[in-house]
Design a protein around this motif. Sequence first.
Motif, PDB file in Angstrom:
ATOM      1  N   GLN A 153       0.831  -1.206   0.000  1.00 41.22           N
ATOM      2  CA  GLN A 153       0.000   0.000   0.000  1.00 41.22           C
ATOM      3  C   GLN A 153       0.864   1.252   0.000  1.00 41.22           C
ATOM      4  O   GLN A 153       0.595   2.206  -0.737  1.00 41.22           O
ATOM      5  CB  GLN A 153      -0.924   0.009   1.222  1.00 41.22           C
ATOM      6  CG  GLN A 153      -2.126  -0.905   1.120  1.00 41.22           C
ATOM      7  CD  GLN A 153      -2.965  -0.851   2.387  1.00 41.22           C
ATOM      8  OE1 GLN A 153      -2.473  -1.099   3.489  1.00 41.22           O
ATOM      9  NE2 GLN A 153      -4.241  -0.534   2.230  1.00 41.22           N
ATOM     10  N   MET A 154       1.881   1.267   0.836  1.00 39.82           N
ATOM     11  CA  MET A 154       2.732   2.458   0.921  1.00 39.82           C
ATOM     12  C   MET A 154       3.498   2.685  -0.382  1.00 39.82           C
ATOM     13  O   MET A 154       3.659   3.828  -0.828  1.00 39.82           O
ATOM     14  CB  MET A 154       3.681   2.328   2.109  1.00 39.82           C
ATOM     15  CG  MET A 154       2.968   2.386   3.458  1.00 39.82           C
ATOM     16  SD  MET A 154       4.099   2.502   4.872  1.00 39.82           S
ATOM     17  CE  MET A 154       4.742   0.832   4.916  1.00 39.82           C
ATOM     18  N   THR A 155       3.962   1.615  -0.982  1.00 39.94           N
ATOM     19  CA  THR A 155       4.668   1.730  -2.262  1.00 39.94           C
ATOM     20  C   THR A 155       3.742   2.288  -3.338  1.00 39.94           C
ATOM     21  O   THR A 155       4.121   3.177  -4.117  1.00 39.94           O
ATOM     22  CB  THR A 155       5.227   0.363  -2.692  1.00 39.94           C
ATOM     23  OG1 THR A 155       6.140  -0.098  -1.693  1.00 39.94           O
ATOM     24  CG2 THR A 155       5.929   0.457  -4.041  1.00 39.94           C
ATOM     25  N   TYR A 156       2.528   1.761  -3.385  1.00 39.74           N
ATOM     26  CA  TYR A 156       1.544   2.230  -4.357  1.00 39.74           C
ATOM     27  C   TYR A 156       1.228   3.709  -4.131  1.00 39.74           C
ATOM     28  O   TYR A 156       1.181   4.503  -5.079  1.00 39.74           O
ATOM     29  CB  TYR A 156       0.269   1.402  -4.231  1.00 39.74           C
ATOM     30  CG  TYR A 156      -0.905   1.931  -5.021  1.00 39.74           C
ATOM     31  CD1 TYR A 156      -1.098   1.581  -6.354  1.00 39.74           C
ATOM     32  CD2 TYR A 156      -1.819   2.810  -4.437  1.00 39.74           C
ATOM     33  CE1 TYR A 156      -2.168   2.083  -7.075  1.00 39.74           C
ATOM     34  CE2 TYR A 156      -2.891   3.315  -5.151  1.00 39.74           C
ATOM     35  CZ  TYR A 156      -3.073   2.949  -6.466  1.00 39.74           C
ATOM     36  OH  TYR A 156      -4.124   3.453  -7.179  1.00 39.74           O
ATOM     37  N   ALA A 157       1.015   4.090  -2.862  1.00 43.04           N
ATOM     38  CA  ALA A 157       0.644   5.467  -2.550  1.00 43.04           C
ATOM     39  C   ALA A 157       1.746   6.442  -2.929  1.00 43.04           C
ATOM     40  O   ALA A 157       1.481   7.508  -3.515  1.00 43.04           O
ATOM     41  CB  ALA A 157       0.302   5.586  -1.071  1.00 43.04           C
ATOM     42  N   LEU A 158       2.988   6.094  -2.625  1.00 42.66           N
ATOM     43  CA  LEU A 158       4.095   6.998  -2.954  1.00 42.66           C
ATOM     44  C   LEU A 158       4.276   7.143  -4.461  1.00 42.66           C
ATOM     45  O   LEU A 158       4.653   8.211  -4.945  1.00 42.66           O
ATOM     46  CB  LEU A 158       5.396   6.500  -2.321  1.00 42.66           C
ATOM     47  CG  LEU A 158       5.671   6.933  -0.882  1.00 42.66           C
ATOM     48  CD1 LEU A 158       7.020   6.413  -0.428  1.00 42.66           C
ATOM     49  CD2 LEU A 158       5.615   8.445  -0.727  1.00 42.66           C
ATOM     50  N   ALA A 159       4.001   6.083  -5.207  1.00 38.75           N
ATOM     51  CA  ALA A 159       4.153   6.148  -6.665  1.00 38.75           C
ATOM     52  C   ALA A 159       3.230   7.196  -7.277  1.00 38.75           C
ATOM     53  O   ALA A 159       3.509   7.730  -8.357  1.00 38.75           O
ATOM     54  CB  ALA A 159       3.874   4.778  -7.287  1.00 38.75           C
ATOM     55  N   ASP A 160       2.139   7.518  -6.575  1.00 41.50           N
ATOM     56  CA  ASP A 160       1.205   8.516  -7.091  1.00 41.50           C
ATOM     57  C   ASP A 160       1.780   9.924  -7.064  1.00 41.50           C
ATOM     58  O   ASP A 160       1.243  10.826  -7.714  1.00 41.50           O
ATOM     59  CB  ASP A 160      -0.103   8.482  -6.286  1.00 41.50           C
ATOM     60  CG  ASP A 160      -0.992   7.318  -6.687  1.00 41.50           C
ATOM     61  OD1 ASP A 160      -0.760   6.725  -7.753  1.00 41.50           O
ATOM     62  OD2 ASP A 160      -1.934   6.999  -5.932  1.00 41.50           O
ATOM     63  N   VAL A 161       2.844  10.138  -6.282  1.00 42.42           N
ATOM     64  CA  VAL A 161       3.450  11.478  -6.255  1.00 42.42           C
ATOM     65  C   VAL A 161       4.890  11.490  -6.751  1.00 42.42           C
ATOM     66  O   VAL A 161       5.389  12.543  -7.152  1.00 42.42           O
ATOM     67  CB  VAL A 161       3.381  12.100  -4.835  1.00 42.42           C
ATOM     68  CG1 VAL A 161       1.957  12.485  -4.495  1.00 42.42           C
ATOM     69  CG2 VAL A 161       3.959  11.163  -3.774  1.00 42.42           C
ATOM     70  N   THR A 162       5.573  10.350  -6.730  1.00 47.70           N
ATOM     71  CA  THR A 162       6.966  10.351  -7.200  1.00 47.70           C
ATOM     72  C   THR A 162       7.037  10.424  -8.722  1.00 47.70           C
ATOM     73  O   THR A 162       7.790  11.236  -9.283  1.00 47.70           O
ATOM     74  CB  THR A 162       7.713   9.113  -6.682  1.00 47.70           C
ATOM     75  OG1 THR A 162       6.982   7.930  -7.026  1.00 47.70           O
ATOM     76  CG2 THR A 162       7.877   9.173  -5.168  1.00 47.70           C
TER      77      THR A 162
END
Length: 386
Positions: A153-162
Amino acid sequence: MQTITTTDALAAFCEAARGHDYVTVDTEFLRERTYYSRLCLVQLAMPGKGNEGAVLVDPIAGGEALSLDPLYALFEDTTVVKVFHAARQDLEIFQVDAGVIPTPLFDTQVAAMVCGFGEQAGYETLVKRIAKAAVDKSSRFTDWSRRPLTEAQMTYALADVTHLRQIYEFLARKIESTGREKWVADELAVLRDPDTYRTDPAEAWRRVKTRNTAPKFLAILRELARFREEFAQTRDVPRARIFKDDALLELAATKPQTPEDLGRSRLLLREARKGEIADGILAAVKAGLECPPDRLPRIETETRDAPNPALADLLRVLLKARSEQSGVAAKLIANAADLDHMAAGGRDVPALSGWRHEVFGADALRLCRGEIGLVVRGETVEAVPL
């Protein structure tokens, strides 16, 4: 991956973000069981590579130890561009929570449609085409309110802004090089308007689809929709949990005036046949029935001349040609109803003003007046004077 759960940590990040030209923003939220979106996570990233300068802000894990005030102060800092993708729902959360709309604002979905990425400028498409990367979709529909968050979940969420950083920088350069900054700004005007995120209970009836235009029926419909909206807002529950649109239309037609009348409803939920909801329904019906004649709502039916079908088809061809030549998504320039209206002699459409007039509207008017024709040369359609 850094997760922020305290106000001090958020303030430190926001202070560091002020040293950059932009910050990318996204949110994860739930709305299935509430009227207002429940914010579960905020993702932020300063310029950088990979997860460098990117954080997760966790209002659930932070609880009372975390205030979003430093983030809202950053949103109001006009020296830092706030970058979103498809920002409508994200902005609604911040507007409802704090009355804040990030300024200046940049929406990469809008910018991509202006820059030739077509009408379906989804985030995954832009990541693939601009960042040359892929987004893991497996966590898209997870329950973001559950803690602890998983690594996926955290990896997916960060990909939305990186990845959004690279997308923004690419689109910002392209817009500047083409001189289309004002085009994007015009399209973002609705997102920047606080009224976009306000729901007036008195106007809630206009969202209910009905073919019955009788003023008395509409008066009851208006009062029922007003009651439902106010009840949903004050209790923070989805309006469908109170009663759905089909039940609303049934009630407006049957005009129940007693609890016994409500009991005969076919579509009303059992919970709505008693207590506060039942009382509210009966009061709304009564108010609609007693509405004075001069306050009865009416649906203004606009009578438009039938479009010239041949001209409408030519306008569609011209729109497609101008869309391809300008690299702007066709639906951003004009929709089918606008083209039909123009083909019937109408001129009060957005396509005939602002940047749309420059891209399409001017030639569309000349086509309607018979001043130009369309010819095919190779694989392109061109306008020629007649």
